[in-house]
Design an enzyme around this catalytic site. Structure first.
Site, PDB file in Angstrom:
ATOM      1  N   CYS A 123      49.012  37.941  44.501  1.00  0.00           N
ATOM      2  CA  CYS A 123      48.076  36.818  44.616  1.00  0.00           C
ATOM      3  C   CYS A 123      47.298  36.919  45.928  1.00  0.00           C
ATOM      4  O   CYS A 123      47.893  37.108  46.997  1.00  0.00           O
ATOM      5  CB  CYS A 123      48.827  35.496  44.531  1.00  0.00           C
ATOM      6  SG  CYS A 123      47.742  34.062  44.774  1.00  0.00           S
TER       7      CYS A 123
ATOM      8  N   GLY B 100      46.808  47.185  38.887  1.00  0.00           N
ATOM      9  CA  GLY B 100      47.221  48.584  38.855  1.00  0.00           C
ATOM     10  C   GLY B 100      47.164  49.207  37.462  1.00  0.00           C
ATOM     11  O   GLY B 100      47.797  50.235  37.215  1.00  0.00           O
ATOM     12  N   LYS B 101      46.374  48.615  36.568  1.00  0.00           N
ATOM     13  CA  LYS B 101      46.279  49.145  35.191  1.00  0.00           C
ATOM     14  C   LYS B 101      45.684  50.550  35.173  1.00  0.00           C
ATOM     15  O   LYS B 101      46.205  51.454  34.520  1.00  0.00           O
ATOM     16  CB  LYS B 101      45.414  48.208  34.311  1.00  0.00           C
ATOM     17  CG  LYS B 101      45.895  46.781  34.238  1.00  0.00           C
ATOM     18  CD  LYS B 101      45.022  45.931  33.350  1.00  0.00           C
ATOM     19  CE  LYS B 101      43.580  45.854  33.752  1.00  0.00           C
ATOM     20  NZ  LYS B 101      43.364  45.194  35.084  1.00  0.00           N
TER      21      LYS B 101
ATOM     22  N   GLU C  50      39.122  50.077  30.521  1.00  0.00           N
ATOM     23  CA  GLU C  50      38.179  48.954  30.305  1.00  0.00           C
ATOM     24  C   GLU C  50      38.055  48.658  28.812  1.00  0.00           C
ATOM     25  O   GLU C  50      36.964  48.468  28.276  1.00  0.00           O
ATOM     26  CB  GLU C  50      36.806  49.265  30.932  1.00  0.00           C
ATOM     27  CG  GLU C  50      36.837  49.601  32.405  1.00  0.00           C
ATOM     28  CD  GLU C  50      37.367  48.481  33.309  1.00  0.00           C
ATOM     29  OE1 GLU C  50      37.402  47.314  32.869  1.00  0.00           O
ATOM     30  OE2 GLU C  50      37.775  48.801  34.439  1.00  0.00           O
ATOM     31  N   ALA C  51      39.203  48.603  28.155  1.00  0.00           N
ATOM     32  CA  ALA C  51      39.245  48.486  26.692  1.00  0.00           C
ATOM     33  C   ALA C  51      38.636  47.182  26.186  1.00  0.00           C
ATOM     34  O   ALA C  51      38.163  47.118  25.044  1.00  0.00           O
ATOM     35  CB  ALA C  51      40.697  48.595  26.231  1.00  0.00           C
ATOM     36  N   GLN C  52      38.640  46.143  27.031  1.00  0.00           N
ATOM     37  CA  GLN C  52      38.108  44.848  26.583  1.00  0.00           C
ATOM     38  C   GLN C  52      36.627  44.903  26.236  1.00  0.00           C
ATOM     39  O   GLN C  52      36.119  44.045  25.516  1.00  0.00           O
ATOM     40  CB  GLN C  52      38.355  43.766  27.658  1.00  0.00           C
ATOM     41  CG  GLN C  52      37.578  43.906  28.962  1.00  0.00           C
ATOM     42  CD  GLN C  52      38.227  44.844  29.969  1.00  0.00           C
ATOM     43  OE1 GLN C  52      39.292  45.389  29.702  1.00  0.00           O
ATOM     44  NE2 GLN C  52      37.602  45.038  31.123  1.00  0.00           N
TER      45      GLN C  52
HETATM   46  N1  LIG Z   1      41.941  41.979  45.898  1.00  0.00           N
HETATM   47  C1  LIG Z   1      41.805  43.328  45.918  1.00  0.00           C
HETATM   48  N2  LIG Z   1      40.622  43.894  46.224  1.00  0.00           N
HETATM   49  C2  LIG Z   1      40.461  45.230  46.230  1.00  0.00           C
HETATM   50  N3  LIG Z   1      41.450  46.105  45.915  1.00  0.00           N
HETATM   51  C3  LIG Z   1      42.643  45.602  45.607  1.00  0.00           C
HETATM   52  C4  LIG Z   1      42.886  44.190  45.584  1.00  0.00           C
HETATM   53  N4  LIG Z   1      44.158  43.998  45.221  1.00  0.00           N
HETATM   54  C5  LIG Z   1      44.696  45.233  45.044  1.00  0.00           C
HETATM   55  N5  LIG Z   1      43.795  46.196  45.273  1.00  0.00           N
HETATM   56  C6  LIG Z   1      43.989  47.646  45.178  1.00  0.00           C
HETATM   57  O1  LIG Z   1      43.777  47.985  43.833  1.00  0.00           O
HETATM   58  C7  LIG Z   1      44.789  48.894  43.415  1.00  0.00           C
HETATM   59  C8  LIG Z   1      44.935  48.823  41.920  1.00  0.00           C
HETATM   60  O2  LIG Z   1      43.711  49.263  41.379  1.00  0.00           O
HETATM   61  P1  LIG Z   1      43.551  49.548  39.839  1.00  0.00           P
HETATM   62  O3  LIG Z   1      44.622  50.483  39.366  1.00  0.00           O
HETATM   63  O4  LIG Z   1      42.118  49.977  39.651  1.00  0.00           O
HETATM   64  O5  LIG Z   1      43.817  48.091  39.195  1.00  0.00           O
HETATM   65  P2  LIG Z   1      43.284  47.454  37.838  1.00  0.00           P
HETATM   66  O6  LIG Z   1      42.871  48.573  36.942  1.00  0.00           O
HETATM   67  O7  LIG Z   1      44.446  46.677  37.288  1.00  0.00           O
HETATM   68  O8  LIG Z   1      42.154  46.550  38.216  1.00  0.00           O
HETATM   69  C9  LIG Z   1      46.001  48.411  44.181  1.00  0.00           C
HETATM   70  O9  LIG Z   1      46.963  49.424  44.288  1.00  0.00           O
HETATM   71  C10 LIG Z   1      45.396  48.050  45.517  1.00  0.00           C
HETATM   72  O10 LIG Z   1      45.330  49.190  46.355  1.00  0.00           O
HETATM   73  C1  LIG Z   2      38.308  38.604  34.367  1.00  0.00           C
HETATM   74  C2  LIG Z   2      37.030  39.210  33.880  1.00  0.00           C
HETATM   75  C3  LIG Z   2      36.685  40.492  34.248  1.00  0.00           C
HETATM   76  N1  LIG Z   2      35.522  41.036  33.803  1.00  0.00           N
HETATM   77  C4  LIG Z   2      35.151  42.399  34.219  1.00  0.00           C
HETATM   78  C5  LIG Z   2      35.193  42.641  35.699  1.00  0.00           C
HETATM   79  C6  LIG Z   2      35.489  44.112  35.806  1.00  0.00           C
HETATM   80  O1  LIG Z   2      34.235  44.803  35.707  1.00  0.00           O
HETATM   81  C7  LIG Z   2      36.335  44.385  34.548  1.00  0.00           C
HETATM   82  C8  LIG Z   2      37.822  44.444  34.832  1.00  0.00           C
HETATM   83  O2  LIG Z   2      38.115  45.527  35.677  1.00  0.00           O
HETATM   84  P1  LIG Z   2      39.586  45.937  36.187  1.00  0.00           P
HETATM   85  O3  LIG Z   2      39.594  47.428  36.023  1.00  0.00           O
HETATM   86  O4  LIG Z   2      40.595  45.267  35.321  1.00  0.00           O
HETATM   87  O5  LIG Z   2      39.678  45.522  37.594  1.00  0.00           O
HETATM   88  O6  LIG Z   2      36.088  43.308  33.656  1.00  0.00           O
HETATM   89  C9  LIG Z   2      34.685  40.326  32.965  1.00  0.00           C
HETATM   90  O7  LIG Z   2      33.639  40.834  32.535  1.00  0.00           O
HETATM   91  N2  LIG Z   2      35.022  39.052  32.601  1.00  0.00           N
HETATM   92  C10 LIG Z   2      36.164  38.468  33.029  1.00  0.00           C
HETATM   93  O8  LIG Z   2      36.420  37.289  32.658  1.00  0.00           O
END
Ligand SMILES: Nc1ncnc2c1ncn2[C@@H]1O[C@H](COP(=O)(O)OP(=O)(O)O)[C@@H](O)[C@H]1O
Ligand SMILES: Cc1cn([C@H]2C[C@H](O)[C@@H](COP(=O)(O)O)O2)c(=O)[nH]c1=O
Length: 190
Positions: free
Chosen positions: A143, A15-16, A87-89
């Site tokens: 999880c 949820g970031k 996507e700061a990484q």
């Molecule tokens: N395994 C999953 N696959 C797809 N969507 C998911 C999964 N787990 C959670 N979600 C959805 O993703 C939302 C969070 O998305 P987002 O804010 O883009 O997260 P993050 O930026 O941390 O990756 C959750 O509220 C949920 O609706």
């Molecule tokens: C763990 C991990 C992730 N990535 C990539 C995969 C996605 O494109 C982003 C993360 O997106 P989110 O918004 O946090 O869901 O990073 C990667 O390149 N390498 C890794 O180890």
């Protein structure tokens, strides 16, 4: 306005991005001008929008580096009081840009990114910002295998490169037990 850096960290699907967009909307509602930016490496859902995994989105600059963003904004840079970075990484000059923008340009910076990669190793410069930050929020997801709090990103695709853009096709959010079991991690000495 004083400078400020707020970090939103955690594994994938925690949820970031949702939290980043929520804070952006709060700033906009308070009348502050916000510029949104993400790494152009992230082309998963849209090339010029920040998009959550459940489909919420906002238009943004997509950039290879924050220096490039600064150049693109030109004189308009000074009109923004808030800079929201997703996507700061993936951004190679994250530390230098954020330090300067907060300390000298008095910007309020919101940064969302992974605190670790699929090996739980540092990823880009996100962790380097911790000593400079006003706040650090670590979010957890659910999880995929037991619904406990997910702390880590499990890679389910057979690929060893650190940077591998993807979503649920390549990653699952996992708790400590499932991260350890599914990666077959053994305590030292065993
Ligand atoms: N395994 C999953 N696959 C797809 N969507 C998911 C999964 N787990 C959670 N979600 C959805 O993703 C939302 C969070 O998305 P987002 O804010 O883009 O997260 P993050 O930026 O941390 O990756 C959750 O509220 C949920 O609706
Ligand atoms: C763990 C991990 C992730 N990535 C990539 C995969 C996605 O494109 C982003 C993360 O997106 P989110 O918004 O946090 O869901 O990073 C990667 O390149 N390498 C890794 O180890």
């Amino acid at each position: 306005m004083k400078g400020q850096i707020d970090l939103i960290l955690g594994p994938m699907f925690a949820g970031k991005t949702s939290e980043l967009l929520r804070r952006v909307e709060d700033h906009e509602a308070a009348g502050r001008k916000v510029v949104l930016v993400k790494s152009s490496i992230d082309t998963r859902y849209h090339s010029s929008r920040i998009v959550t995994h459940d489909g919420h989105s906002k238009g943004c600059y997509a950039t290879a580096s924050l220096a490039e963003l600064r150049d693109s904004l030109g004189g308009e840079y000074s009109s923004f009081s808030v800079i929201a970075i997703d996507e700061a990484q993936f951004l190679p000059d994250l530390l230098q840009f954020c330090a300067h923008a907060a300390d000298f340009d008095h910007k309020h910076i919101l940064v969302a990114g992974l605190d670790g990669d699929f090996r739980r190793q540092r990823f880009g410069q996100v962790l380097d910002l911790v000593p400079l930050a006003d706040s650090v929020t670590k979010l957890g997801g659910s999880c995929a295998y037991c619904s406990s709090r997910a702390l880590f990103s499990l890679r389910i695709a057979a690929d060893e490169r650190q940077a591998l853009v993807g979503g649920a096709d390549k990653y699952a959010p996992v708790c400590r037990r499932h991260y350890t079991e599914l990666n077959e991690i053994r305590p030292a000495g065993e």
